[in-house]
Enzyme design. Sequence first.
Site, PDB file in Angstrom:
ATOM      1  N   GLU A 537       0.784  -1.196   0.224  1.00  0.00           N
ATOM      2  CA  GLU A 537       0.092  -0.130  -0.021  1.00  0.00           C
ATOM      3  C   GLU A 537       0.803   1.182   0.178  1.00  0.00           C
ATOM      4  O   GLU A 537       1.115   1.814  -1.121  1.00  0.00           O
ATOM      5  CB  GLU A 537      -0.887   0.066   1.075  1.00  0.00           C
ATOM      6  CG  GLU A 537      -1.925   0.985   1.127  1.00  0.00           C
ATOM      7  CD  GLU A 537      -3.415   0.482   1.319  1.00  0.00           C
ATOM      8  OE1 GLU A 537      -3.843  -0.655   1.537  1.00  0.00           O
ATOM      9  OE2 GLU A 537      -4.322   1.401   1.271  1.00  0.00           O
ATOM     10  N   GLU A 805      -3.027   0.008  13.028  1.00  0.00           N
ATOM     11  CA  GLU A 805      -4.129   0.610  12.138  1.00  0.00           C
ATOM     12  C   GLU A 805      -5.716   0.667  12.854  1.00  0.00           C
ATOM     13  O   GLU A 805      -6.389   1.577  12.769  1.00  0.00           O
ATOM     14  CB  GLU A 805      -4.106  -0.278  10.760  1.00  0.00           C
ATOM     15  CG  GLU A 805      -5.340   0.023   9.877  1.00  0.00           C
ATOM     16  CD  GLU A 805      -4.880  -0.646   8.665  1.00  0.00           C
ATOM     17  OE1 GLU A 805      -4.510  -1.786   8.624  1.00  0.00           O
ATOM     18  OE2 GLU A 805      -5.492  -0.384   7.556  1.00  0.00           O
TER      19      GLU A 805
HETATM   20  C1  RAM Z   1      -6.661   1.978   3.520  1.00  0.00           C
HETATM   21  C2  RAM Z   1      -5.277   2.981   4.013  1.00  0.00           C
HETATM   22  C3  RAM Z   1      -5.664   4.121   4.560  1.00  0.00           C
HETATM   23  C4  RAM Z   1      -6.942   4.744   4.597  1.00  0.00           C
HETATM   24  C5  RAM Z   1      -7.845   3.869   3.532  1.00  0.00           C
HETATM   25  C6  RAM Z   1      -9.024   4.483   3.294  1.00  0.00           C
HETATM   26  O1  RAM Z   1      -6.491   1.014   2.578  1.00  0.00           O
HETATM   27  O2  RAM Z   1      -4.591   2.066   4.950  1.00  0.00           O
HETATM   28  O3  RAM Z   1      -5.354   4.139   5.858  1.00  0.00           O
HETATM   29  O4  RAM Z   1      -7.242   6.019   4.721  1.00  0.00           O
HETATM   30  O5  RAM Z   1      -7.771   2.807   3.129  1.00  0.00           O
END
Ligand code: RAM
Length: 966
Positions: A537, A805
Amino acid sequence: MKTHFILLLIGAIVACCASAHAVQDNDSLDPTALRCEYLEEPVGVDSRLPRFSWRVESHRRGASQSAWQVRVARSSEALRRGKAELWDSGRTAGNDTNQIEYQGMALKSGMECFWQVRVWDEKGNVSKWSEPARWAMGLLNEQDWKAQWISCEDDASYHKDRSKLHLPAPRHYRKDFTTKREVKRAVVYASALGVYDLYLNGERVGDAYLQPGWSDYKKRAYYRTHEVTEWVRSKGKNAIGAVVADGWYSGYVGYGLLVGYGPDKVGRYFYGKTPAFLAQLEIEYTDGSRELVVTDESWRVTDGGPTRESDIIMGEAYDARMELGEWALPGYKAKDWERAVLASRNPRIDTVYTDRAGRKPVNLGFEKPPVMQSYMAPPIVATEELPARSVSEPEKGVFVFDLGQNFAGIVRLKVKGERGTRIRLRFGEMLKENGMVMTENLRRARVTDFYTLKGDPEGEVWSPRFTYHGFQYVELTGLDVKPELDAITGIVLHNDTPLTGEFECSDPVLTQFGKNAQWTQRANFLEVPTDCPQRDERLGWMGDAQAYIRTASYNADVASFFTKWIDDVEESQLSFGAYPDYAPYPMAHGGSGKSFGSGWTDAGIICPWTIWKVYGDTRMLEEHWDSMTRFMEWRYASTAVNGLGTSLGNPWGDWLNVGEKTPIEFIDTCYHAMVLDMMEEMSLALGRRLEAETYRERGEKVAKAFEAAYLNEDGTLKVDTQTAYVLGLSVGLILEDLRSEAAMHLAGKIEKNGFRMATGFLGTRSLLPALSEHGQHELATRLFQSREYPSWGYEVVNGATSVWERWDSYTKEFGFNGANGKQNAGMNSFSHYAFGAVMEWAYRTLAGIDTIGPGYRHVLIHPRIPGSESNPDNEVVDWVKARYDSINGPIRSDWKVEDGMLRMNVEIPANTKATIVLPSKDVSQIKEGGALVRLGEHFHSIDSEGDVTRLLVGAGTYVFELPFTR
Ligand code: RAM
């Protein structure tokens, strides 16, 4: 009587003359820390009007600058002689010490400039001239580039098989050249479609990684400036070379492979197929003549070097048996090397590119970047090394090293063994129960390095150059015997934004969380503010960045890092005006015309606004004003009829909330109101009164729409989620006289939820500030101190060294499968700074360090001390130590409650003033430095109001003491 008067007069004249001379005692105000465009002695400056900044230092209370003078010359000797042929500002009244624009003779490409400053203090004493500081200009005009983009000859088709990884070897480029005379100065300007390392006469130039940086290469490429005078031999043979890898240009980017974006859905080639290189060495001889060595078809190229694979996300493979020896030294016989070609000679490759927005035709062949821009942020460098703490062998021949900290970077491998032995390194953030490295959350990122030994009896040392990983654990396989602990050392990589914040308090869990946030910031400030450094990512996600930017600014000096990234943001702006989901924006996440999300798109306003607030930077606002205006027009035009928000874009909203979904329309209304306020404020700062008026009117319209649609008369909201209250309060959409009711309702909801948050990315950022601002500070502190899921403390007590996260990235019950055992382990980063945004509250509210107006010229020290009832579960916070190194110098706020007294140590940098707010209305009880606080020399105003006393002070250190019961 008369004589007496004359003597007095003479005395006064003598004193006056003396004060006009440079003061040299301890009391003086001295300019230090000279910077140009936020950087120390930068090279390659491509602003024609660079900005200066300095700090003034003094041990004296109330010290301030009343005037300044800057001189700029072409050499430091000229300055020493008092000559300033480029610019002499003359004595300029004012206390500005930053954002000072050069106003001298036109600056030319490549020019070396030297500058110094002196300042006058508030009494009119002038300082000595500072030591000269230097900067060098970059290439300002397109015609300055004589070099041509070169490449290897490449007419092969591109990789089309999504089921297989394709990892081409980086290419080595080289050229010999001879200098004819004595070299005075030598500078290389270099860029790549890809990432490069530059070499001169056998050595790698500089310590930066992943140069020149990531941009939309079809629109713009960054270039770097390398001063190589030391490296170039006079009157002799020299060699220049480079290694160029795919990088972001043609390598794997983001989740492209996972979801099947790009040409033939292979997840790579987002900008083109074949990397290219551009370099221009400018040599100035002592006799004034000049010579250029530029990339052209006289260079040689090979893909036969030791690095066999190299990709930012996938990893690197190195075969030491294939080392090229002295390829970067003059006279090397580049036998098997090919002739480089002009990149434009390679054929066009017309194909179809796919992403969420649909299919579109693209050319993967070379396209010359129309704009070259100097990279004006601190480079990515190794900032720290982490020795391994332990090594285990959970399975036979599988050695797992623990580096003790989750971070981003690479490792240094140190091994001895037989020629041809192949070592494999894998990386992970967590261990599984069986002691093996957890890699499920890397998704399609291979994150694996390989090293093949050449069999050197002395041992071999290797580190990759064009990849990085997010990890704490390293799995080494390929050796028969257990390696020594020093076989693996962690090398921490990130853009070298100087750390500026320190936070500590009596609750060790919070202190640790602050450290985790700082580490997570370091792991993610790698080229762009990424969401995460480990999985496939690593994108500059806008929602994360806007939620976190103020915290980022406490942790580190991020002025130039964001100045650079906001250019990327503008470059990514969608044709209809919205800012997209992340920047740079190689692939569309949403369907056609939908690649934006409420709260994410608004980063294009929130980030510049924050940089202006923290650093007083109005130039950034001017530079992006057109873009921001276009965005605001789109935003306004796409509201629903009455000014309410819509749910047109991506549906993330309060992303990763815990079971409480706040409708996007509601979020969109709040964010629109937020950016309208910011635009009004910025318009005023730029003197754009009419625009300010327009934004104010629109803001009122949105506020009325909000009131009608969502607000009940008792201060409750029609959308009954924690985040709805948080946004309504923090944006100020809930009418003033209903705010404390609303906050009480929010507090009630949290209590009913077992004193647990339910908020996601957007709600969490402002949750504690909203509570503290509206009478619920105790609850805010309690939430911050909580160790129960979901909370920050839950991570810490479960061993986190970084910010996760998801609140349930790991749970005791279900491990990596979340709170209900059903989470997707792949979507589970342990290094995501978004929830770390709470540190803004720790600095601003708990420690109480803030700015009144832009740029910390008027500091606010207003610590909010939690009451004795604030925490039934954990010890109430009874001391905080916080330090923030602002653009004007260090600010400190330390407080401690002890024996019924509050003791506070405060430091305010020279040339600023501060409002200090103390929690007592009784001035007669407040002591500073042992004496009662009194209006006068040190306290310019004293106001008691409600439960607090406000003191207006000048620079200096202050030690307060007052009775305090919680
Ligand atoms: C995820 C990312 C990010 C977020 C988006 C919507 O894949 O890790 O943190 O902002 O999605």
